[in-house]
Design a protein around this motif. Structure first.
Motif, short mmCIF file in Angstrom:
data_model
loop_
_atom_site.label_atom_id
_atom_site.label_comp_id
_atom_site.label_asym_id
_atom_site.label_seq_id
_atom_site.Cartn_x
_atom_site.Cartn_y
_atom_site.Cartn_z
N GLN A 53 -25.88 78.89 -76.96
CA GLN A 53 -26.78 78.28 -77.87
C GLN A 53 -26.77 76.81 -77.86
O GLN A 53 -25.78 76.34 -78.24
N VAL A 54 -27.92 76.29 -77.61
CA VAL A 54 -28.10 74.65 -77.75
C VAL A 54 -27.90 74.41 -79.21
O VAL A 54 -28.68 75.09 -80.08
N GLY A 55 -27.00 73.47 -79.65
CA GLY A 55 -26.94 72.86 -81.07
C GLY A 55 -25.74 72.25 -81.16
O GLY A 55 -24.95 71.82 -80.41
N ARG A 56 -25.34 71.56 -82.50
CA ARG A 56 -24.44 70.87 -82.92
C ARG A 56 -23.02 71.64 -82.16
O ARG A 56 -22.93 72.73 -82.33
N GLY A 57 -22.24 71.03 -81.85
CA GLY A 57 -20.98 71.60 -81.05
C GLY A 57 -20.87 72.17 -79.58
O GLY A 57 -20.11 72.29 -79.20
N SER A 58 -22.31 71.83 -79.03
CA SER A 58 -22.70 72.29 -77.59
C SER A 58 -22.64 71.05 -76.98
O SER A 58 -22.94 70.03 -77.38
N THR A 59 -22.51 71.21 -75.59
CA THR A 59 -22.94 70.07 -74.74
C THR A 59 -24.60 70.30 -74.23
O THR A 59 -24.89 71.36 -73.95
N HIS A 60 -24.99 69.10 -74.36
CA HIS A 60 -26.42 69.16 -73.85
C HIS A 60 -26.65 69.15 -72.26
O HIS A 60 -27.35 69.89 -71.81
N HIS A 61 -26.13 68.19 -71.74
CA HIS A 61 -26.00 68.04 -70.15
C HIS A 61 -25.07 67.39 -69.58
O HIS A 61 -24.26 66.66 -70.15
N LEU A 62 -24.91 67.45 -68.26
CA LEU A 62 -24.00 66.83 -67.60
C LEU A 62 -24.70 65.95 -66.65
O LEU A 62 -25.79 66.08 -65.98
N HIS A 94 -26.84 75.70 -67.64
CA HIS A 94 -26.27 74.28 -68.02
C HIS A 94 -27.12 73.11 -67.52
O HIS A 94 -27.65 73.48 -66.03
N ILE A 95 -27.73 72.39 -68.25
CA ILE A 95 -28.69 71.35 -67.76
C ILE A 95 -27.89 70.25 -67.00
O ILE A 95 -26.55 69.70 -67.44
N LEU A 96 -28.23 70.05 -65.81
CA LEU A 96 -27.63 68.84 -65.09
C LEU A 96 -28.54 67.71 -64.81
O LEU A 96 -29.75 68.08 -64.68
N GLU A 97 -28.02 66.59 -64.71
CA GLU A 97 -28.90 65.20 -64.39
C GLU A 97 -28.37 64.64 -63.46
O GLU A 97 -26.97 64.53 -63.23
N ILE A 98 -28.98 64.19 -62.50
CA ILE A 98 -28.79 63.21 -61.37
C ILE A 98 -29.64 62.06 -61.68
O ILE A 98 -30.63 61.83 -61.87
N THR A 99 -28.65 60.85 -61.93
CA THR A 99 -29.15 59.46 -62.36
C THR A 99 -28.88 58.38 -61.68
O THR A 99 -27.80 58.29 -60.85
N THR A 100 -29.68 57.44 -61.66
CA THR A 100 -29.13 56.06 -61.13
C THR A 100 -29.94 54.94 -61.78
O THR A 100 -30.90 55.29 -62.50
N ARG A 101 -29.69 53.82 -61.60
CA ARG A 101 -30.40 52.59 -62.25
C ARG A 101 -31.64 52.31 -61.39
O ARG A 101 -31.58 52.61 -60.10
N PRO A 102 -32.92 51.85 -62.02
CA PRO A 102 -33.96 51.59 -61.02
C PRO A 102 -33.61 50.41 -60.20
O PRO A 102 -32.96 49.56 -60.16
#
Length: 145
Positions: free
Chosen positions: A84-93, A137-145
């Motif tokens: 369950q998403v909440g305090r003490g959990s990880t939101h995403h990588l 699990h929510i995953l993100e792929i990120t970069t700078r613009p």
């Protein structure tokens, strides 16, 4: 200048060299391995029994060299309830890539493999796409613009 760690009244400061690894829970390491190894192309660094819980399988994924900062590990606990998403959990990588072109290529690759993936979002200093692994699990792929 004196070293603050040797002064009794100085605040203690970590000397971080970076994030070594993150460990998540998997319900099915075969599905997790197919996703992180097959779809995302991460190498299996280790596949072992966890030394702290020999009843649990523990798989490490990374860059193929075991480089700290590239490592994501999973413990297999099929009997655990869904988190369950909440305090003490990880939101995403968030995984970083070097260019917007590479990020768009990842979005297209994920979609071609049936992975529901967002459009590129401008996050004010970062550009991101989001998707979920087989356990949600929510995953993100990120970069700078």
């Amino acid at each position: 200048m004196t070293d603050q760690t040797s002064t009794p009244d100085a605040p203690r400061r970590m000397r971080l060299t970076g994030l070594h690894h993150v460990t998540l829970i998997s319900s099915d390491l075969e599905a997790t391995s197919a996703f992180y190894g097959g779809t995302l192309g991460l190498a299996v660094e280790r596949d072992e029994r966890n030394p702290d819980d020999p009843g649990a399988r523990h798989v490490w994924f990374g860059d193929g060299e075991g480089t700290p900062g590239t490592l994501v590990t999973f413990l297999e606990y099929p009997q655990m309830p869904t988190g369950q998403v909440g305090r003490g959990s990880t939101h995403h990588l968030a995984f970083g890539v070097t260019s917007g072109e590479e990020q768009v290529a990842w979005r297209d690759w994920l979609r071609s493999r049936g992975v529901d993936c967002t459009d590129v979002m401008d996050r004010g200093g970062l550009r991101s796409i989001y998707f979920r692994d087989p356990d949600g699990h929510i995953l993100e792929i990120t970069t700078r613009p």
